[in-house]
Design a protein around this motif. Sequence first.
Motif, PDB file in Angstrom:
ATOM      1  N   UNK A  73      79.206 -38.525   9.748  1.00 56.41           N
ATOM      2  CA  UNK A  73      78.732 -39.888   9.991  1.00 56.41           C
ATOM      3  C   UNK A  73      77.500 -39.873  10.898  1.00 56.41           C
ATOM      4  N   UNK A  74      77.577 -39.121  11.978  1.00 56.79           N
ATOM      5  CA  UNK A  74      76.445 -39.049  12.904  1.00 56.79           C
ATOM      6  C   UNK A  74      75.225 -38.415  12.236  1.00 56.79           C
ATOM      7  N   UNK A  75      75.463 -37.445  11.358  1.00 52.14           N
ATOM      8  CA  UNK A  75      74.362 -36.809  10.637  1.00 52.14           C
ATOM      9  C   UNK A  75      73.692 -37.807   9.693  1.00 52.14           C
ATOM     10  N   UNK A  76      74.498 -38.657   9.039  1.00 53.97           N
ATOM     11  CA  UNK A  76      73.943 -39.685   8.164  1.00 53.97           C
ATOM     12  C   UNK A  76      73.078 -40.670   8.947  1.00 53.97           C
ATOM     13  N   UNK A  77      73.563 -41.060  10.122  1.00 48.87           N
ATOM     14  CA  UNK A  77      72.797 -41.983  10.963  1.00 48.87           C
ATOM     15  C   UNK A  77      71.469 -41.350  11.348  1.00 48.87           C
ATOM     16  N   UNK A  82      69.080 -41.118   8.292  1.00 45.17           N
ATOM     17  CA  UNK A  82      68.527 -42.419   7.932  1.00 45.17           C
ATOM     18  C   UNK A  82      67.440 -42.866   8.890  1.00 45.17           C
ATOM     19  N   UNK A  83      67.677 -42.668  10.178  1.00 51.29           N
ATOM     20  CA  UNK A  83      66.689 -43.071  11.187  1.00 51.29           C
ATOM     21  C   UNK A  83      65.401 -42.272  11.019  1.00 51.29           C
ATOM     22  N   UNK A  84      65.520 -40.957  10.844  1.00 52.01           N
ATOM     23  CA  UNK A  84      64.330 -40.106  10.737  1.00 52.01           C
ATOM     24  C   UNK A  84      63.570 -40.324   9.433  1.00 52.01           C
ATOM     25  N   UNK A  85      64.237 -40.930   8.440  1.00 55.60           N
ATOM     26  CA  UNK A  85      63.553 -41.285   7.194  1.00 55.60           C
ATOM     27  C   UNK A  85      62.871 -42.647   7.292  1.00 55.60           C
ATOM     28  N   UNK A  86      62.995 -43.279   8.454  1.00 59.38           N
ATOM     29  CA  UNK A  86      62.346 -44.564   8.658  1.00 59.38           C
ATOM     30  C   UNK A  86      63.182 -45.760   8.265  1.00 59.38           C
ATOM     31  N   UNK A  87      64.469 -45.538   7.980  1.00 62.24           N
ATOM     32  CA  UNK A  87      65.350 -46.641   7.594  1.00 62.24           C
ATOM     33  C   UNK A  87      65.916 -47.335   8.834  1.00 62.24           C
ATOM     34  N   UNK A  88      66.216 -48.622   8.667  1.00 59.22           N
ATOM     35  CA  UNK A  88      66.976 -49.319   9.707  1.00 59.22           C
ATOM     36  C   UNK A  88      68.452 -49.076   9.402  1.00 59.22           C
ATOM     37  N   UNK A  89      69.117 -48.336  10.253  1.00 57.68           N
ATOM     38  CA  UNK A  89      70.505 -47.946  10.006  1.00 57.68           C
ATOM     39  C   UNK A  89      71.444 -48.908  10.727  1.00 57.68           C
ATOM     40  N   UNK A  90      72.278 -49.580   9.953  1.00 59.11           N
ATOM     41  CA  UNK A  90      73.234 -50.527  10.533  1.00 59.11           C
ATOM     42  C   UNK A  90      74.463 -49.789  11.053  1.00 59.11           C
ATOM     43  N   UNK A  91      74.890 -50.155  12.240  1.00 55.65           N
ATOM     44  CA  UNK A  91      76.099 -49.582  12.828  1.00 55.65           C
ATOM     45  C   UNK A  91      77.153 -50.671  13.015  1.00 55.65           C
ATOM     46  N   UNK A  92      77.234 -51.546  12.033  1.00 54.53           N
ATOM     47  CA  UNK A  92      78.265 -52.581  12.027  1.00 54.53           C
ATOM     48  C   UNK A  92      78.150 -53.538  13.194  1.00 54.53           C
ATOM     49  N   UNK A  93      79.268 -53.759  13.870  1.00 52.31           N
ATOM     50  CA  UNK A  93      79.317 -54.728  14.960  1.00 52.31           C
ATOM     51  C   UNK A  93      78.464 -54.320  16.160  1.00 52.31           C
ATOM     52  N   UNK A  94      78.117 -53.034  16.254  1.00 52.10           N
ATOM     53  CA  UNK A  94      77.314 -52.579  17.395  1.00 52.10           C
ATOM     54  C   UNK A  94      75.869 -53.055  17.305  1.00 52.10           C
ATOM     55  N   UNK A  95      75.295 -52.964  16.115  1.00 50.30           N
ATOM     56  CA  UNK A  95      73.891 -53.328  15.950  1.00 50.30           C
ATOM     57  C   UNK A  95      73.220 -52.388  14.969  1.00 50.30           C
ATOM     58  N   UNK A 128      67.255 -48.924  19.632  1.00 49.81           N
ATOM     59  CA  UNK A 128      68.575 -49.465  19.287  1.00 49.81           C
ATOM     60  C   UNK A 128      68.582 -50.961  19.572  1.00 49.81           C
ATOM     61  N   UNK A 129      68.994 -51.748  18.584  1.00 50.59           N
ATOM     62  CA  UNK A 129      69.092 -53.201  18.747  1.00 50.59           C
ATOM     63  C   UNK A 129      70.563 -53.601  18.705  1.00 50.59           C
TER      64      UNK A 129
END
Length: 313
Positions: free
Chosen positions: A240-244, A247-260, A297-298
């Motif tokens: 899961x952490x590797x996917x996050x 995604x971030x390093x590819x320039x995607x906005x990665x959603x972490x659910x209720x966290x942001x 991080x938002x």
Amino acid sequence: MPFGIISPQPFDIESRICEHFQSESEEKQMGNIISQLPEKIQKHLQGILSSTSLPQNEESMEILGMNWVAKKDLFESMTKSLSMQETQSCIAEDKRAMLLMTYSGSLVGIGPDRGEGRWMEYASIAQRSDVPGIVSVEDTGLKDAVSVDTGVNFTKGSVKSTSSVFKIAVCAPDVDLAEQEKRVKEAMIFLTNAFVKLNRKSFAAEGETPEQFNMKAMIKFLSGKNNLTQKQAKSILTDFLMLVETGVLLGERVSLGKLGSITLKKRPPRKPRVMKNRFTGQEMTIPAMPERFSPKFSFSKGIKVKAADIKPE
């Protein structure tokens, strides 16, 4: 001090909660707590259990039962400490301030009626929540009588009605309205904090949170909760952490659910500049930096609201 006003006795949240946990432990050894509760409350707790992620079994019902009984006892202790009286009902025209506890464990504080409307504060404290949802209304009124076993209906405001009331506490009629208001507000503050602390102790004690919030403890917690080996839980969390990260390093906005969400933000280039070292007073050159990306991080609105509701201890 005006005639008829009784000074509230000190109320220590921590010691009262510790007392309840000790008495609950003794009761648990003597028998099933749930079976000792009225049938109506048992059914209500069963409904609460079905809406949570707790295992749907007798052990979870015991947790909810002990938590509910402790809240009831804390409410009674607080109102006694403030020399408030329990009653079965109050007519809408009763000008006194009121303190209510609902069957679901929520708290309702209603200010006195001075002819210009009442204030109302509603603190919803779910059985497993350690952050209360608090709604305040500055100007409202009672549509009808406030009675045990029925909900409270308000004339205006964001809260139109509450769930069924379990307990009603009021001051004696000869207590000054300003003093009544003070007592109800004080009770709301103390009981809201006490209920939150009680939730933390109740459910943390039953393994509902990790012992610590580091990788090792969280892996152990997740494996136990989801019937996995620690190796399997670690593999899932690592993936899961590797996917996050990917995604971030590819320039995607990665959603972490209720966290942001987390994304990359482009930083503009920075020119070289001269600054003074605040410790030595000597000038130093800060080198230029090229255009670059940095992670941002938002936090979600939900977690910001919950964080703002936490009372500093």
